[in-house]
Design an enzyme around this catalytic site. Structure first.
Site, PDB file in Angstrom:
ATOM      1  N   HIS A 112       0.825  -1.210   0.000  1.00  0.00           N
ATOM      2  CA  HIS A 112       0.000   0.000   0.000  1.00  0.00           C
ATOM      3  C   HIS A 112       0.859   1.259   0.000  1.00  0.00           C
ATOM      4  CE1 HIS A 112      -2.635  -3.079   1.953  1.00  0.00           C
ATOM      5  NE2 HIS A 112      -3.476  -2.599   1.058  1.00  0.00           N
ATOM      6  N   ASP A 149      -2.237  10.456  10.759  1.00  0.00           N
ATOM      7  CA  ASP A 149      -2.256  11.113   9.455  1.00  0.00           C
ATOM      8  C   ASP A 149      -3.145  12.348   9.439  1.00  0.00           C
ATOM      9  OD1 ASP A 149      -4.645   9.852   9.681  1.00  0.00           O
ATOM     10  OD2 ASP A 149      -4.446   8.608   7.890  1.00  0.00           O
ATOM     11  N   GLY A 150      -3.545  12.817  10.622  1.00  0.00           N
ATOM     12  CA  GLY A 150      -4.218  14.099  10.733  1.00  0.00           C
ATOM     13  C   GLY A 150      -5.695  14.118  10.427  1.00  0.00           C
TER      14      GLY A 150
END
Length: 584
Positions: free
Chosen positions: A220, A415-416
């Site tokens: 990924h 990741d926010g």
């Protein structure tokens, strides 16, 4: 760096439609991104799937002797529970049960797991088996998450599919699940790549310099566990950096499967998408040579090709299956099977399996009635909808107010997107309050679970959806009828059932620096005291504790130091509870 690539509009659906056109014995349900074939009524159907970008996995392995269906998410993203459940319904209509073969990635495990729970609630015989074969992330770093799923997945598809074709009428779903697990426990895989892949519709991004490559990359675009500079020769890469991670029994962190010199072994060299067939064949030969020279292992069967990709990933993976171990365990459980090679070499017409071939068949029709997705559960548990509505709105307002803080925390350890995801979830609930049952809490919770799974997405959506689905089942188990009011005692017992349901699909526990660090104290305190305010205080203390130890799950577990930052998921859960508490 500019990378040229062909782009098309709506690439995921276009790709699925093109695949179905080229394989007319397989039916595509476009609105669900589900592909399926005919399955005999006395046999177990097998479904796999996940994010797109790994072609020919998984749709390419639909065929007699392999998969019955595949569920396709967006690029590198898990399909939704709705998609998976509809795939289960479709193949279950003409089979004796359904086995879900799931790659060990958090979103896949959660969404396929929730689908299995819902399928069983509908009376469908359904099991989940989670595949993990990667050795790059060892036991210490992988912790309770376990091994990722890489190219060994396709061997699980092939062998389990052949078992289902020949033996599932006798051994049923339990036997088919056991056969799959035997194969998984005999597999190891390691990958490497010269660079990251180019994802359609996105700008090419890489952290690697021209003189660098990585070992232990996933499928990924996630980074590897080791950067090599300068780039070694392919021979050195295989012999010094890849095979030792697969076979060094002194490396207790990675020695997942024991291999002995006299063991029969299957070697699979898989192209991650961007390597020529010419070089893949050469890599297979080099790997075979090093296995024999350095480890005394002569593979009985060598396979190479493009089976589990990461778009145009400029790399390859090596998978070893200990066939001796697998054969012995299969024969012990199923005396008719003398060797795993019987299943590995069995006939299949799956288009992505290189020994297979195309055979024209009539594609199955779509039973539209099977695709109805209305949530229908046993209606029990009378409750005050007006109070419930007030609590949900207050919790939502508090989440929206706290979103900047939650997002700021997640930019440090994730990741926010945690704050935005939670806002999407609570907005979904408040927007659809008018369609939620006003008389049955079990049905209301099932509906909320469905709303959250649709509106939140990702890992958080899966976690909360499973939790609330478990709460619905808990209410069904503890309430006698629709008119019985839901007391604090009933709700407390139902919460404990919900937590146990969630624990079936995540290994996170207290001390993992996740939502669980706030959720479990809340559940346990409320079960003990029946006091909501005390339970909220316990949850808040648990959330604060996550800033005192390293994360063991999620993206935060890959951050070098997450021990000084509160887990954003735990904080978000507490903020919602505080909102409810303000109007309780």
């Amino acid at each position: 760096m500019t990378v040229k690539s062909f782009e098309v509009s709506d690439p995921v659906l276009s790709s699925l439609k093109g695949f179905a056109l080229a394989n007319p014995s397989i039916t595509l349900v476009p609105e669900e991104k589900v592909l399926f074939r005919e399955t005999a009524s006395d046999k177990i159907a097998i479904i796999s799937g996940g994010g797109t970008g790994h072609e020919p996995s998984h749709a390419g392995f639909i065929g007699q002797g392999m998969l019955s269906g595949a569920v396709c998410g967006d690029i590198f993203a898990s399909p939704s529970t709705k998609q998976i459940l509809n795939a289960i319904r479709l193949v279950n209509a003409k089979s004796s049960g359904v086995l879900l073969l799931v790659k060990n990635y958090t979103g896949d495990v959660l969404h396929f797991g929730l689908s299995a729970e819902r399928a069983r609630a509908l009376g469908i015989n359904c099991h989940v088996v989670v595949i993990g074969d990667d050795v790059a992330v060892g036991r210490e770093k992988g912790g309770m998450v376990g091994r990722r799923a890489l190219a060994g997945t396709v061997l699980v598809h092939k062998i389990t599919g052949a078992f289902a074709e020949a033996h599932s009428a006798k051994y049923g779903l339990d036997g088919t699940s056991k056969a799959a697990q035997i194969v998984i426990d005999s597999l190891v895989t390691i990958g490497s790549s010269l660079d990251h892949c180019k994802v359609p519709g996105r700008k090419f991004e890489t952290t690697l310099e021209a003189t660098q490559m990585e070992v232990g990359m996933g499928i990924h675009n996630e980074p590897g566990v080791q950067t090599l500079e300068p780039i070694p020769s392919t021979e050195e890469l295989i012999s010094k950096h890849m095979l030792p991670k697969l076979l060094d029994q002194n490396d207790k962190d990675r020695a997942f499967v024991d291999f002995k010199k006299d063991d029969e072994v299957v070697l699979l060299v898989n192209n991650l998408g961007g390597v020529s067939n010419f070089i893949i064949s050469a890599i297979a030969e080099k790997t075979h040579t090093f296995l024999k020279e350095q480890y005394g292992i002569t593979p009985k069967k060598i396979m190479s090709g493009t089976l589990m990709t990461a778009f145009n990933g400029n790399g390859f993976s090596i998978t070893l299956l200990n066939a001796t171990k697998a054969s012995k365990e299969l024969n012990t459980a199923f005396p008719e099977i003398k060797s795993v090679f019987e299943l590995l070499d069995a006939y299949t017409d799956a288009p992505g399996w290189s020994p297979g071939f195309f055979e024209a068949k009539s594609a199955p029709s779509i039973d539209s009635a099977v695709l109805q997705t209305d949530v229908k559960v046993t209606e029990v548990g009378n409750y005050d909808f007006n109070s419930f509505s007030k609590w949900m709105k207050a919790g939502a307002e508090q989440i929206i107010k706290a979103e900047p803080h939650i997002t700021q925390l997640d930019t440090q350890v994730g990741d926010g997107d945690c704050g935005y995801t939670l806002v999407a979830g609570v907005n979904g609930i408040t927007k659809d309050l008018n369609v939620i049952s006003k008389t049955s809490l079990s049905e209301a919770m099932a509906q909320v679970s469905d709303i959250i799974e649709s509106s939140m997405g990702g890992t958080s959506g899966g976690l909360y959806s499973i939790l609330i689905s478990g709460l619905s089942h808990g209410i069904i188990q503890t309430c006698k009828n629709k008119s019985e009011p839901v007391t604090k005692e009933i709700f407390a017992e139902s919460l404990e059932i919900a937590l146990e349901t969630l624990y079936k699909y995540t290994r996170a526990r207290i001390g993992s620096s996740t939502l669980i660090d706030a959720l479990e104290p809340f559940v346990k305190e409320f079960a003990s005291s029946k006091d909501f305010k005390k339970a909220v205080a316990a949850a808040e203390a648990g959330a604060k504790s996550t800033a005192t130890f390293e994360a063991k799950f999620g993206r935060a577990s890959y951050v070098s130091d997450s021990s000084s930052v509160e887990d954003p998921g735990a904080v978000g859960f507490v903020e919602f509870l505080k909102g409810v508490e303000s109007v309780f």
